[in-house]
Write a protein that holds these residues in place. Sequence first.
Motif, PDB file in Angstrom:
ATOM      1  N   PRO A   5      12.317  15.585  77.184  1.00  0.00           N
ATOM      2  CA  PRO A   5      11.595  15.720  75.921  1.00  0.00           C
ATOM      3  C   PRO A   5      11.842  17.072  75.257  1.00  0.00           C
ATOM      4  N   ARG A   6      11.676  17.090  73.953  1.00  0.00           N
ATOM      5  CA  ARG A   6      11.736  18.356  73.203  1.00  0.00           C
ATOM      6  C   ARG A   6      10.414  19.073  73.391  1.00  0.00           C
ATOM      7  N   LEU A   7      10.494  20.342  73.761  1.00  0.00           N
ATOM      8  CA  LEU A   7       9.285  21.120  74.013  1.00  0.00           C
ATOM      9  C   LEU A   7       9.240  22.337  73.097  1.00  0.00           C
ATOM     10  N   SER A   8       8.042  22.667  72.629  1.00  0.00           N
ATOM     11  CA  SER A   8       7.846  23.872  71.817  1.00  0.00           C
ATOM     12  C   SER A   8       7.922  25.092  72.728  1.00  0.00           C
ATOM     13  N   LYS A   9       7.970  26.269  72.120  1.00  0.00           N
ATOM     14  CA  LYS A   9       8.014  27.511  72.899  1.00  0.00           C
ATOM     15  C   LYS A   9       6.779  27.626  73.791  1.00  0.00           C
ATOM     16  N   ALA A  10       5.600  27.341  73.242  1.00  0.00           N
ATOM     17  CA  ALA A  10       4.358  27.421  74.026  1.00  0.00           C
ATOM     18  C   ALA A  10       4.381  26.412  75.180  1.00  0.00           C
ATOM     19  N   GLU A  11       4.897  25.213  74.918  1.00  0.00           N
ATOM     20  CA  GLU A  11       4.984  24.195  75.974  1.00  0.00           C
ATOM     21  C   GLU A  11       5.969  24.634  77.059  1.00  0.00           C
ATOM     22  N   LEU A  12       7.078  25.235  76.648  1.00  0.00           N
ATOM     23  CA  LEU A  12       8.050  25.735  77.628  1.00  0.00           C
ATOM     24  C   LEU A  12       7.441  26.829  78.498  1.00  0.00           C
ATOM     25  N   ARG A  50      -0.352  17.412  75.540  1.00  0.00           N
ATOM     26  CA  ARG A  50       0.914  17.133  74.839  1.00  0.00           C
ATOM     27  C   ARG A  50       2.065  16.981  75.821  1.00  0.00           C
ATOM     28  N   LEU A  51       2.085  17.842  76.835  1.00  0.00           N
ATOM     29  CA  LEU A  51       3.135  17.746  77.855  1.00  0.00           C
ATOM     30  C   LEU A  51       3.053  16.409  78.597  1.00  0.00           C
ATOM     31  N   GLU A  52       1.834  15.959  78.825  1.00  0.00           N
ATOM     32  CA  GLU A  52       1.647  14.671  79.494  1.00  0.00           C
ATOM     33  C   GLU A  52       2.132  13.533  78.598  1.00  0.00           C
ATOM     34  N   GLU A  53       1.788  13.583  77.308  1.00  0.00           N
ATOM     35  CA  GLU A  53       2.244  12.557  76.362  1.00  0.00           C
ATOM     36  C   GLU A  53       3.768  12.504  76.276  1.00  0.00           C
ATOM     37  N   LYS A  54       4.401  13.659  76.359  1.00  0.00           N
ATOM     38  CA  LYS A  54       5.858  13.741  76.268  1.00  0.00           C
ATOM     39  C   LYS A  54       6.546  13.387  77.586  1.00  0.00           C
ATOM     40  N   GLY A  55       5.757  13.202  78.634  1.00  0.00           N
ATOM     41  CA  GLY A  55       6.338  12.848  79.928  1.00  0.00           C
ATOM     42  C   GLY A  55       6.866  14.034  80.706  1.00  0.00           C
ATOM     43  N   ILE A  73       9.481  16.586  84.966  1.00  0.00           N
ATOM     44  CA  ILE A  73      10.869  16.885  84.599  1.00  0.00           C
ATOM     45  C   ILE A  73      11.269  18.174  85.304  1.00  0.00           C
ATOM     46  N   THR A  74      12.560  18.368  85.457  1.00  0.00           N
ATOM     47  CA  THR A  74      13.022  19.573  86.129  1.00  0.00           C
ATOM     48  C   THR A  74      13.305  20.681  85.130  1.00  0.00           C
ATOM     49  N   ARG A  75      13.242  21.891  85.617  1.00  0.00           N
ATOM     50  CA  ARG A  75      13.586  23.059  84.808  1.00  0.00           C
ATOM     51  C   ARG A  75      15.049  22.949  84.372  1.00  0.00           C
ATOM     52  N   ARG A  76      15.897  22.554  85.302  1.00  0.00           N
ATOM     53  CA  ARG A  76      17.329  22.458  85.015  1.00  0.00           C
ATOM     54  C   ARG A  76      17.617  21.479  83.876  1.00  0.00           C
ATOM     55  N   SER A  77      17.032  20.287  83.932  1.00  0.00           N
ATOM     56  CA  SER A  77      17.298  19.298  82.877  1.00  0.00           C
ATOM     57  C   SER A  77      16.749  19.769  81.535  1.00  0.00           C
ATOM     58  N   THR A  78      15.622  20.463  81.568  1.00  0.00           N
ATOM     59  CA  THR A  78      15.020  20.974  80.333  1.00  0.00           C
ATOM     60  C   THR A  78      15.904  22.049  79.707  1.00  0.00           C
ATOM     61  N   TYR A  79      16.381  22.971  80.526  1.00  0.00           N
ATOM     62  CA  TYR A  79      17.245  24.038  80.006  1.00  0.00           C
ATOM     63  C   TYR A  79      18.587  23.488  79.548  1.00  0.00           C
ATOM     64  N   ARG A  80      19.099  22.488  80.246  1.00  0.00           N
ATOM     65  CA  ARG A  80      20.361  21.865  79.814  1.00  0.00           C
ATOM     66  C   ARG A  80      20.216  21.287  78.407  1.00  0.00           C
ATOM     67  N   ARG A  81      19.097  20.627  78.167  1.00  0.00           N
ATOM     68  CA  ARG A  81      18.884  20.049  76.836  1.00  0.00           C
ATOM     69  C   ARG A  81      18.854  21.141  75.773  1.00  0.00           C
ATOM     70  N   LEU A  82      18.123  22.220  76.054  1.00  0.00           N
ATOM     71  CA  LEU A  82      18.049  23.318  75.096  1.00  0.00           C
ATOM     72  C   LEU A  82      19.432  23.893  74.798  1.00  0.00           C
TER      73      LEU A  82
END
Length: 127
Positions: A5-12, A50-55, A73-82
């Motif tokens: 999922p796309r995450l905002s700075k605060a969510e990250l 919001r994080l829960e809604e986004k999965g 979700i993993t940190r790695r997959s999240t950073y890869r997307r960014l």
Amino acid sequence: MARRPRLSKAELELMDLIWERGESSVRELQETIPEKRRPAYTTVQTLVGRLEEKGAVRRSRRVGNAYLYEPAITRRSTYRRLIDELVEVFGGSATPIVSHLIESGKLTLEDLRVLEREQSKRKDGAE
């Protein structure tokens, strides 16, 4: 493949806490944030919702009236997307990004050597 999922700075920032701490309640997360920049409990609660809604997180269990949340979700997959999204901004070329990192001193010659060694290991392992 896991959703990224796309995450905002605060969510990250909150996800970084959850990845570091593991299973946590909203109160525990809120109290982990340094006092100078600690948001209200309800703000953290909204972000976790919001994080829960986004999965990105899921409820793992309940203790008393508090739910505990864990990363979904993993940190790695999240950073890869960014990073993938950033490269897309530059037309699919990483050159402007790497060039900036070198010019700003955030990427050193030694960093590049380490990356080159890692790349060689991957190539040798693939053959």
